[in-house]
Design a protein around this motif. Structure first.
Motif, short mmCIF file in Angstrom:
data_model
loop_
_atom_site.label_atom_id
_atom_site.label_comp_id
_atom_site.label_asym_id
_atom_site.label_seq_id
_atom_site.Cartn_x
_atom_site.Cartn_y
_atom_site.Cartn_z
N ASN A 1 -13.48 -4.65 10.28
CA ASN A 1 -13.21 -3.44 9.51
C ASN A 1 -11.76 -3.41 9.04
N GLN A 2 -10.84 -3.74 9.94
CA GLN A 2 -9.43 -3.72 9.60
C GLN A 2 -9.08 -4.74 8.53
N VAL A 3 -9.67 -5.93 8.61
CA VAL A 3 -9.42 -6.96 7.60
C VAL A 3 -9.92 -6.49 6.24
N VAL A 4 -11.11 -5.90 6.20
CA VAL A 4 -11.66 -5.41 4.93
C VAL A 4 -10.75 -4.35 4.33
N LEU A 5 -10.30 -3.41 5.14
CA LEU A 5 -9.44 -2.34 4.62
C LEU A 5 -8.10 -2.90 4.14
N ALA A 6 -7.53 -3.85 4.89
CA ALA A 6 -6.28 -4.47 4.45
C ALA A 6 -6.48 -5.23 3.14
N TRP A 7 -7.63 -5.88 3.00
CA TRP A 7 -7.95 -6.60 1.76
C TRP A 7 -8.02 -5.65 0.58
N LEU A 8 -8.61 -4.49 0.79
CA LEU A 8 -8.72 -3.50 -0.29
C LEU A 8 -7.36 -2.92 -0.65
N THR B 1 -5.21 -5.32 -7.53
CA THR B 1 -5.59 -3.97 -7.92
C THR B 1 -5.80 -3.18 -6.64
N PRO B 2 -4.78 -2.48 -6.14
CA PRO B 2 -4.93 -1.74 -4.88
C PRO B 2 -6.05 -0.72 -4.96
N VAL B 3 -6.80 -0.62 -3.89
CA VAL B 3 -7.95 0.29 -3.83
C VAL B 3 -7.72 1.30 -2.72
#
Length: 310
Positions: free
Chosen positions: A261-268, A273-275
């Motif tokens: 979960n943390q990796v996905v959020l950091a990726w976004l 294009t920051p999400v």
């Protein structure tokens, strides 16, 4: 800079008021600022068949915390409140000018505030002339009832058309777009279980980047499917690309000592294009996990590996 947004969809229904207050307090303690809700949350989880519970809980929390309104930013939406509880989303309120105006009045009353920081068109409504909807949102922004306005579940071409209409009318236009987005992607053309959800595509990222819009993403953790065998991905995600991405994600998480979960959020948060990911949390521990993702930095090599899996 993109931020993690606390999704308050189930506050006041599946998450009780005391638990909601505790999560809101913890979110602010961890440096969180944006809280996302809607006037129809969560009609499907309440016996009335109508929404408003989430806004009411947030309003009571704000009232019980002096000075808190100036520390947080509130995002809410109009357009998907059922007008007939028996029909649900088949009887959405829509985006006519009178509805947009009256819904804002209701949201402000439930939230106990004099403005919302970002007011969204929840689901596009093609039964109403787009210019009428644009003018209604522009008026609310011009009056200071909405600091900014945006569109959710709306194709990029409609957003651009609306922005052009707003410019012609001389009113504030939609400055943000909210869609479904995560690291894993559904098969092109595959129907999602929720018919109202609209997905981010590569063209979407290019569009918001070129126009300077903020991109908010709901369901960024795909309902807990990352690392949770008890919550499988829906059928739209069943394709080889998902298998490859999940494998790389798991490997990166192990290397970094982080959760998937943390990796996905950091990726976004840290992409070209920051999400802005909207993340729900039902426990303080889950919220702590989510907020810790802000401190996880993905270097260029790691991001390239994640991006290459497709």
């Amino acid at each position: 800079m993109a931020e993690i947004v606390l999704g308050a969809m189930l506050f006041g229904t599946r998450i009780g008021e005391a638990e909601s207050f505790a999560l809101l307090d913890r979110f602010v303690e961890r440096g969180g600022r944006w809280i996302d809700t809607a006037d129809n949350y969560a009609f499907w989880a309440d016996p009335s068949g109508l929404g408003g519970q989430s806004e009411q809980v947030i309003g009571r929390w704000l009232a019980s915390r002096p000075g808190m309104r100036d520390r947080v930013a509130i995002s809410t939406k109009v357009g998907a409140q059922p007008t007939d509880p028996a029909r649900g989303l088949d009887a959405m309120e829509g985006l006519s000018a009178p509805v947009v105006r009256s819904a804002m009045t209701g949201s402000l009353r439930r939230l106990g505030t004099d403005r919302v920081d970002l007011y969204w068109a929840h689901v596009e409504d093609r039964s109403v002339p787009l210019g009428e909807t644009v003018a209604a949102f522009g008026e609310l922004a011009g009056e200071g009832l909405a600091v900014r306005v945006g569109a959710s579940n709306t194709p990029a071409w409609r957003v651009e058309q609306a922005r052009g209409l707003a410019a012609g009318l001389g009113v504030p236009g939609w400055a943000a777009l909210q869609l479904r987005h995560s690291y894993v992607q559904p098969r092109p053309g595959a129907p999602l279980e929720s018919w109202a959800h609209r997905q981010v595509f590569p063209e979407t990222l290019d569009y918001v980047r070129s126009c300077g819009l903020d991109l908010w993403a709901y369901s960024p953790l795909v309902n807990g499917a990352y690392g949770g065998a008890d919550r499988p991905l829906e059928q739209a995600y069943a394709h080889p690309g998902t298998t490859r991405r999940v494998a790389v994600l798991a490997q990166v998480a192990r290397e970094l000592g982080a959760t998937q979960n943390q990796v996905v959020l950091a990726w976004l948060l840290g992409g070209d294009t920051p999400v802005w990911p909207i993340v729900g949390a039902s426990t303080p521990a889950r919220l702590d996990e989510v907020m810790a993702a802000r401190d996880l930095k993905l270097d260029a090599e790691v991001r390239a590996r994640l991006d290459a899996a497709a």
